[in-house]
Design an enzyme around this catalytic site. Structure first.
Site, PDB file in Angstrom:
ATOM      1  N   TYR A 116       0.859  -1.186   0.000  1.00 50.94           N
ATOM      2  CA  TYR A 116       0.000   0.000   0.000  1.00 50.94           C
ATOM      3  C   TYR A 116       0.895   1.236   0.000  1.00 50.94           C
ATOM      4  CZ  TYR A 116      -3.399   3.507   1.405  1.00 50.94           C
ATOM      5  OH  TYR A 116      -4.197   4.623   1.451  1.00 50.94           O
TER       6      TYR A 116
ATOM      7  N   ASP B 158       9.383   2.962   0.471  1.00 51.77           N
ATOM      8  CA  ASP B 158       8.253   3.699   1.013  1.00 51.77           C
ATOM      9  C   ASP B 158       8.339   3.584   2.540  1.00 51.77           C
ATOM     10  OD1 ASP B 158       5.840   4.512   2.067  1.00 51.77           O
ATOM     11  OD2 ASP B 158       4.604   3.516   0.566  1.00 51.77           O
TER      12      ASP B 158
ATOM     13  N   LYS C   7       3.253  10.918   7.276  1.00 51.54           N
ATOM     14  CA  LYS C   7       2.687  10.628   8.589  1.00 51.54           C
ATOM     15  C   LYS C   7       3.169  11.599   9.665  1.00 51.54           C
ATOM     16  CE  LYS C   7       0.434   6.815   7.292  1.00 51.54           C
ATOM     17  NZ  LYS C   7      -1.037   6.749   7.228  1.00 51.54           N
TER      18      LYS C   7
END
Length: 427
Positions: A156, A236, A263
């Site tokens: 993801y 990532d 984040k």
């Protein structure tokens, strides 16, 4: 099945205890599809509606208080309204929110990222990890002159780069080749079959895919094969950069060509970043007519100010080591409690995920979907105990959590084992 009946009773208690959240969803559904504008937050029969957060606690619309073990899907590392972050935001607001220009703040935060993450020589800011990954793929394709991307089943990389199951119609139309996580041979085959591979995009620990760690040698194998085939390696680390002072690339000793971040790095504000080797990042240098990368809020002062305060004053290298050591100890303790049941946590450091099986998990397909009722029972049981987590089993620690708070989670899971142990072993 008795377990399904017990889950139904648990959901009925949840429904009776949260009438205001249910009514709010009905009101919201009149003006938003399903009352929702962020898909991951929805779950049946209706999601809780939160009204406030303080430290590591959340308050809902029905007057319940929860210990927050979700921490905004890892983004709320600092907890809710950390005083240092709040002060930085207050000062930034006082000096003007939208300045229509370069500011000193963006260079300060960029310098902190270059210092913190060893693979970064230069950096560009975005507004989310999703944008950072899109920017990374564009940079890789432009730099290599190729168009194919290798990603992994269950990976993801944002709402438009999701590769769980059959994928999604929301995905951007990149030429994508799917490999299996923790299987270097599957990557090797794709590199030999397709000469157009610009990049390998990989999470050094699968995040949304279940907090599945890279097996020894897997990331090293990707590094070797990407170099042999002239392909860029992109880590990532939007979710995993919090797991060591310099991200998992530092902890695991594997250096990618590019890294994407997001984040918590914005201090709770919308944030994303792409960093990496100077010659790749130089494509974005506007002085030489390179790749155009626009974005009204890329350098917004709130994100820059909160990010600087967080890295300089709160999540120092020492604090990163301490928090992740606490997470490792907690995960080991929880797995000891769960020994009688076919359940266990995977992950590392301050991020972990529950799986309804005792078998090892090397890739997302190893986690059985026919036992999701057990995972759901676990979720609703924890809510009854005042513990907030993700229904899919994700847990993330925040800095304000105390040992007392961690012990509350341990006690709640011990109660689950005692209360539902017999049901959990059903086929």
């Amino acid at each position: 099945m008795p377990r399904m009946l017990e889950l139904e009773r648990c959901i009925q208690r949840y429904t009776r205890a949260n009438p205001n959240s249910a009514r709010q969803l009905d009101r919201a559904a009149k003006v938003m599809p399903g009352g929702n504008t962020r898909s991951v937050l929805f779950y049946e029969p209706f999601p809780l509606v939160m009204t406030a957060g303080s430290g590591c606690f959340l308050d809902d619309l029905d007057g319940h208080r929860y210990v927050d073990f979700l921490a905004e899907y890892t983004a709320a590392l600092y907890g809710h309204s950390h005083p240092i972050i709040t002060q930085a935001l207050t000062e930034a607001i006082a000096n003007g929110v939208n300045l229509s220009a370069h500011t000193e703040l963006e260079a300060r935060l960029a310098a902190l990222l270059v210092e913190r993450f060893g693979c970064i020589e230069q950096v560009r800011f975005t507004n989310s990890g999703t944008e950072a990954n899109l920017l990374a793929l564009a940079a890789a394709k432009a730099y290599t002159g190729r168009s194919g991307i290798i990603v992994f089943n269950g990976g993801y990389h944002g709402g438009v780069l999701s590769f769980a199951g059959a994928g999604t119609a929301m995905n951007v139309p990149h030429r994508v080749y799917l490999a299996d996580y923790n299987d270097v041979d599957s990557v090797e085959r794709l590199l030999h079959e397709h000469v157009d591979i610009a990049a390998i995009l990989v999470e050094p620990m699968l995040g949304a895919g279940g907090c599945i760690c890279a097996a020894p040698g897997f990331l090293e194998g990707l590094r070797e094969r990407s170099q042999a085939h002239g392909t860029l390696l992109i880590f990532d680390e939007v979710m995993t950069s919090r797991l060591a002072p310099g991200g998992l690339q530092e902890k695991l000793g594997v250096t990618p060509d590019l890294i994407t971040l997001g984040k918590y790095l914005g201090g709770g504000m919308p944030c994303g970043a792409l960093g990496g080797r100077r010659e790749i990042m130089a494509q974005f240098d506007p002085r030489h007519g390179g790749l155009s990368h626009a974005g009204t809020f890329n350098n917004n002062v709130l994100t820059m100010a909160a990010g600087i305060a967080g890295l300089e004053q709160v999540y120092t290298r020492d604090e990163a080591l301490k928090l992740n050591a606490r997470g490792d100890r907690l995960r080991e303790q929880l797995n000891e409690v769960l020994v009688p049941l076919p359940m266990h946590f995977t992950g590392q450091g301050s991020v972990m995920n529950l799986h309804p099986t005792a078998s090892p998990i090397r890739r997302p397909s190893d986690s059985p979907t026919d036992r999701n009722d057990l995972r759901d029972l676990f979720f609703f049981h924890l809510l009854e105990c005042g513990i907030y987590s993700a229904r899919r089993g994700l847990f993330a620690l925040s800095l304000p959590l105390t040992e007392h708070d961690l012990n509350r989670l341990v006690t709640a899971i011990q109660a689950f084992v005692e209360r539902y142990g017999a049901l959990a072993t059903e086929a």
